[in-house]
Design an enzyme around this catalytic site. Sequence first.
Site, PDB file in Angstrom:
ATOM      1  N   HIS A  17      -1.702  -1.023   8.876  1.00 32.26           N
ATOM      2  CA  HIS A  17      -0.512  -1.683   9.413  1.00 32.26           C
ATOM      3  C   HIS A  17       0.489  -0.627   9.880  1.00 32.26           C
ATOM      4  CE1 HIS A  17       1.422  -0.647   5.662  1.00 32.26           C
ATOM      5  NE2 HIS A  17       0.512  -1.307   4.983  1.00 32.26           N
ATOM      6  N   HIS A  20       1.259   2.553   7.786  1.00 24.10           N
ATOM      7  CA  HIS A  20       0.253   3.615   7.869  1.00 24.10           C
ATOM      8  C   HIS A  20       0.437   4.399   9.173  1.00 24.10           C
ATOM      9  CE1 HIS A  20      -2.170   0.572   5.428  1.00 24.10           C
ATOM     10  NE2 HIS A  20      -2.142   1.628   4.626  1.00 24.10           N
ATOM     11  N   CYS A 125      -0.154  -3.207 -13.668  1.00 24.12           N
ATOM     12  CA  CYS A 125      -0.198  -3.902 -12.368  1.00 24.12           C
ATOM     13  C   CYS A 125      -1.531  -3.588 -11.700  1.00 24.12           C
ATOM     14  CB  CYS A 125       0.941  -3.463 -11.441  1.00 24.12           C
ATOM     15  SG  CYS A 125       0.741  -4.136  -9.760  1.00 24.12           S
ATOM     16  N   CYS A 128      -1.005  -1.874  -8.174  1.00 26.57           N
ATOM     17  CA  CYS A 128      -0.618  -0.461  -8.261  1.00 26.57           C
ATOM     18  C   CYS A 128      -1.719   0.364  -8.928  1.00 26.57           C
ATOM     19  CB  CYS A 128       0.635  -0.268  -9.105  1.00 26.57           C
ATOM     20  SG  CYS A 128       2.142  -0.887  -8.393  1.00 26.57           S
ATOM     21  N   CYS A 143       5.765  -6.653 -11.593  1.00 25.17           N
ATOM     22  CA  CYS A 143       5.721  -5.304 -11.029  1.00 25.17           C
ATOM     23  C   CYS A 143       6.958  -5.049 -10.164  1.00 25.17           C
ATOM     24  CB  CYS A 143       4.457  -5.145 -10.180  1.00 25.17           C
ATOM     25  SG  CYS A 143       4.459  -3.625  -9.229  1.00 25.17           S
ATOM     26  N   HIS A 146       5.334  -4.753  -6.447  1.00 28.43           N
ATOM     27  CA  HIS A 146       4.618  -5.918  -5.899  1.00 28.43           C
ATOM     28  C   HIS A 146       5.197  -7.253  -6.336  1.00 28.43           C
ATOM     29  CE1 HIS A 146       1.612  -2.625  -5.611  1.00 28.43           C
ATOM     30  NE2 HIS A 146       1.528  -3.138  -4.414  1.00 28.43           N
ATOM     31  N   LYS A 296      12.545  -7.122   5.087  1.00 25.06           N
ATOM     32  CA  LYS A 296      11.173  -6.667   4.953  1.00 25.06           C
ATOM     33  C   LYS A 296      10.316  -7.377   6.012  1.00 25.06           C
ATOM     34  CE  LYS A 296       8.212  -5.741   0.986  1.00 25.06           C
ATOM     35  NZ  LYS A 296       7.978  -5.940  -0.435  1.00 25.06           N
ATOM     36  N   LYS A 299       4.551 -11.504   7.652  1.00 23.27           N
ATOM     37  CA  LYS A 299       3.880 -12.377   8.624  1.00 23.27           C
ATOM     38  C   LYS A 299       4.576 -13.731   8.692  1.00 23.27           C
ATOM     39  CE  LYS A 299      -0.576 -10.487   9.593  1.00 23.27           C
ATOM     40  NZ  LYS A 299      -1.195  -9.707   8.516  1.00 23.27           N
TER      41      LYS A 299
HETATM   42 ZN    ZN Z   1       2.404  -3.174  -8.442  1.00 30.95          ZN
END
Ligand code: ZN
Length: 498
Positions: A17, A20, A125, A128, A143, A146, A296, A299
């Site tokens: 994405h 990256h 997690c 992670c 987390c 996440h 953030k 989608k």
């Molecule tokens: Zn996490």
Amino acid sequence: MAFYITTAIAYVNGQPHLGHAYEFIATDVLARHMRQRGEDVFFLTGTDEHGEPIADTAKAEGIEPQELADRNAARFLALMPKLEVSNDFFIRTTDEQHELAVQQFLQKVYDNGYVYQDLYEGWYCPRCADFKVENEILEGNRCPIHEIPLTRESEENYFFKLSAFQEQLEQLFDGQSDFVMPARAFNEARAFIGEGLRDVSLSRGKLTWGVKVPWDPSHVFYVWFDALLNYYTALAYARPGEDLTDRYWPANFHVIGKDILKFHTIFWPAMLMAAGVEPPQHVFVHGFLLASDGRKMSKSLGNVLDPIEAIDQFGVEALRFYLMREVAFGADGGVGIDGLKARYETELANDYGNLASRVSAMINRYLGGKLAAGRGDPELRAEFDGLDDEVAWLMDRFELTTALELIWQRVRRLNRYVEEKAPWQLAKDPAAAGELEIVLRSLYEGLRIVTILLHPYLPTTTDKLLAAMAPGDASYALARWQDGAGVMEQITPLFPKP
Ligand SMILES: [Zn+2]
């Protein structure tokens, strides 16, 4: 001089994405700049393929983890040329040579007395692949990265004695204030050390998708240690029959996102110390790209800037330029397709593309494409004096956005110079032939210099433009005002309407 630079390796539990792409492009810009300066560059990127999330996803799809890893690694591999990323090697942590080297390295850490066995219990997690300490856990045992519920896990593990490196890490940080860059990231890592380091789990007993622990094959190494070691192991086998480790280690820069700061700035140097290997010189922590409204990207909100769509619409060079230009490298910032379109039109097409077209057209129309030797306009020349050194100084500090701004000020200056001097007026007056020649020669020199400096950001466009100029070399030594004769052919628009 050797210059070794790495991106974080991409975790293959998903598709590539924008985040990256951003890291690959930024790292590529610095790698290309260093190559221009004649440094002996080695640029590494690749994929991280072990761990529980991969095993879980593969299981859910009814395939082997290796199959999932192969499929997604291929996507990252294919992305590199699409982004014009000039990496020298692409490591996969499922490479056999990597796995063997991980075992050898960690056996050494074990032999040096930095590993012990103990029961571990904590909040874990799975995304992670990391246990969380109490003070970072969100309300409801979630987390902090996440925001998903953590699981309570307890298992017999091998532990790495991170606490044994408390003092050495403090010395590393206190003796080198740019070990982690920028300063905000340095302070965060230093504060973490200041709280007192606790030993960390080095292996997982319940998992099979990983590198086997050589002294106890019922365990696999915790994916983080296997992954971090890529920076070191790759050098030994990237070139068949040649070991590049002595030539390139320690790395000059590891480029990472801020979510993996702790692993790279604390665990990683400690691991290296435990094996008697020198830590890297710098870890550069870039920010996150957000949507243009500052939220953030997601989608469901429909505010995602998809790198492939952006490339299809505006070309890869526009994406590279936009990401480096829009968000100060090292900070968080918002991006979107509208902003990309605006910069494409106003900056790439108008400021730079138009400048190149006009200069090329005027040199051909008025001078038959040839410039005699001469010193050019001393006033304009003075504004380019030392620019190469200033840009290099900024690039040494990974100030990719500030350097680009400095170059762009000169692009704009050249456009103003065209308007001020109005060469089309001078061309009407035979008595002004000498001045016309000086003006065009100065525009040619200025354009040539900014084009060389822009090369790492816009490699294909600048190559195309330099190919129409003589001297048309992108080496950094030529990024200063020259007095010799020159040639410029007629060019086609660099950034046509998409
Ligand atoms: Zn996490």
